[in-house]
Design an enzyme around this catalytic site. Sequence first.
Site, PDB file in Angstrom:
ATOM      1  N   SER A 124       0.812  -1.213   0.000  1.00  0.00           N
ATOM      2  CA  SER A 124       0.000   0.000   0.000  1.00  0.00           C
ATOM      3  C   SER A 124       0.846   1.263   0.000  1.00  0.00           C
ATOM      4  O   SER A 124       0.319   2.355  -0.186  1.00  0.00           O
ATOM      5  CB  SER A 124      -0.907   0.021   1.237  1.00  0.00           C
ATOM      6  OG  SER A 124      -0.131   0.011   2.424  1.00  0.00           O
ATOM      7  N   GLU A 157      -6.098  -1.066  -7.020  1.00  0.00           N
ATOM      8  CA  GLU A 157      -5.168  -0.140  -7.676  1.00  0.00           C
ATOM      9  C   GLU A 157      -4.121  -0.956  -8.424  1.00  0.00           C
ATOM     10  O   GLU A 157      -3.411  -1.757  -7.818  1.00  0.00           O
ATOM     11  CB  GLU A 157      -4.491   0.760  -6.637  1.00  0.00           C
ATOM     12  CG  GLU A 157      -5.417   1.791  -6.021  1.00  0.00           C
ATOM     13  CD  GLU A 157      -4.719   2.622  -4.951  1.00  0.00           C
ATOM     14  OE1 GLU A 157      -5.008   3.821  -4.867  1.00  0.00           O
ATOM     15  OE2 GLU A 157      -3.891   2.071  -4.189  1.00  0.00           O
ATOM     16  N   ASN A 195      -4.245   6.157  -0.657  1.00  0.00           N
ATOM     17  CA  ASN A 195      -3.495   6.468   0.562  1.00  0.00           C
ATOM     18  C   ASN A 195      -2.772   7.803   0.479  1.00  0.00           C
ATOM     19  O   ASN A 195      -2.326   8.336   1.498  1.00  0.00           O
ATOM     20  CB  ASN A 195      -2.505   5.356   0.883  1.00  0.00           C
ATOM     21  CG  ASN A 195      -3.178   4.194   1.580  1.00  0.00           C
ATOM     22  OD1 ASN A 195      -4.071   4.386   2.394  1.00  0.00           O
ATOM     23  ND2 ASN A 195      -2.782   2.984   1.245  1.00  0.00           N
TER      24      ASN A 195
END
Length: 535
Positions: A124, A157, A195
């Site tokens: 991430s 993603e 994020n």
Amino acid sequence: MSTANSMVKTISVIGAGTMGSGIAEVAALAGFEVIMYDVNDEALHKGMERIRGDLKRSIEKQKMTDDDASAALARVHPRASLDDLAPSDFVIEAVLEDIELKKKIFQHLSNITSSNAILSSNTSSLSITSIASFTKKPENVVGMHFFNPPPLMRLVEVVRGRQTSDETVAATVELARSMKKEPVVCKDTPGFIVNRVARPFYGEALRLLGEGVASVEEIDRIVKLSGDFKMGPFELMDLIGIDVNYAVTKSVYEQFFHEPRFRPHSIQRQMVEAGTLGRKTTFNVERSETSCRRILRSAQNFEMMQKKILIVGESPLVQEYESLCEGKGLAVAATVNQKKTKTLSKSATLALELTNINLEEKKRNLSRLEKVLSPKIPILSSSTTVTVAEQATWVKHPERLIGMGALPTLLAGGMMEFAASRRTSVETKHSVEVFAKSLGKEFAFVHDSPGLVMPRILCSLVNEACFAMMEGVAEGKDIDTAMRLGTNYPNGPVEWAERIGYVHVLAVMNALHDYFGEDRYRPAPMLQTKALRGS
């Protein structure tokens, strides 16, 4: 069950934790043979039990049959040796965010898998380009970032590293779709889309708390009611885990070489050091009433409803407030032609000044209102781009002046936020409470600060999305898709900007930049360009 991706037959998932087992479950349900690897036998056992439990719940909810669940479970093969992943067509690594650990894994995978195998990471926050550098064929390495829990969250993603080939990206997109996910392709930058763009949602909330503008409860309440968000920033941090949120913020901040927009807040650090991690422990985010609590909770006589509200300011806001007031039975005298103000003011019981952009015009409006209104008539003035304390220095009767957060489209929400100066009278506070109630709105009194709560958080989100678009991270429509699906936002930041107007967003960011003198609030060049173009 046949798979939608004809090139991929066997998928390997590295890591049998919550994320890894969830990805393995999604892949198995899509018809793929799945090798689920973990170095720990106990973790493998727990991972398989987690999958069984999910499938059982799906059967109970009649989302699938016993046969389909049994077939999916039979396609998951737990393994404790990394060499067992050699037959893989596609690998999804889902281990801890430790670059050294990933380096060892990808080096080993590069040696044992075929030259056509695609190696992906569910990271991430770490660089896909860096991870790919550990392999023999970096063009076959891609980011495939699922969101937790993978069986429920639709977003994936797909992260293109510097050497990732078009074919690898296309195959990953196809694979995600075959898993019934919504893939969004983005550039390999810290935090990718979600994020990164979400940082101001948490960061500004923490700063508002630290500055004493509003309490935890009121910030969450304002964001949910005003912006229609499902959860407030503190509720979401509580759910994610304060330590996890802090770690991601630190990672993005450090990878951007200490860019001020991503600077972590000391409140988060202190909570982590104290072991106050949200739902992971017996502690939650501290929730206490402060001076921003709602005041004057007793029932009021809505005598104002039979009298006039005088509205002046910028056309979009004037029209919105005029429409809402008329819809609630309030007589309205709205004007953007200031020559008419004197005539319309004779029967007004409250005035609204709704200018955010041209502050010189705002000064003139307040001066005109003071001349034509009785000193006892309250003036409710937008303090989205200028504090009510500063506005109080422009008028002769600051006791009847109170600030309000006002941006186009936000009035549709269920919340109004107000800010008083030290000289605002109790009678004025009574009047604005009556006004809010007569419009059917919840309300909160927060401490005086430009942007107040919702405009500040929302415009900071838009500003970060503009930086991301400018840097080629993703297109605006993809950023919106990612933020709606990955964070459950009611609208994407670009959608918000187009509804509010880039010129209003720029005005808020300029006001914050001027007031705080911090580079973290500098407007993105793309935001400035769009505001100038009126797009």
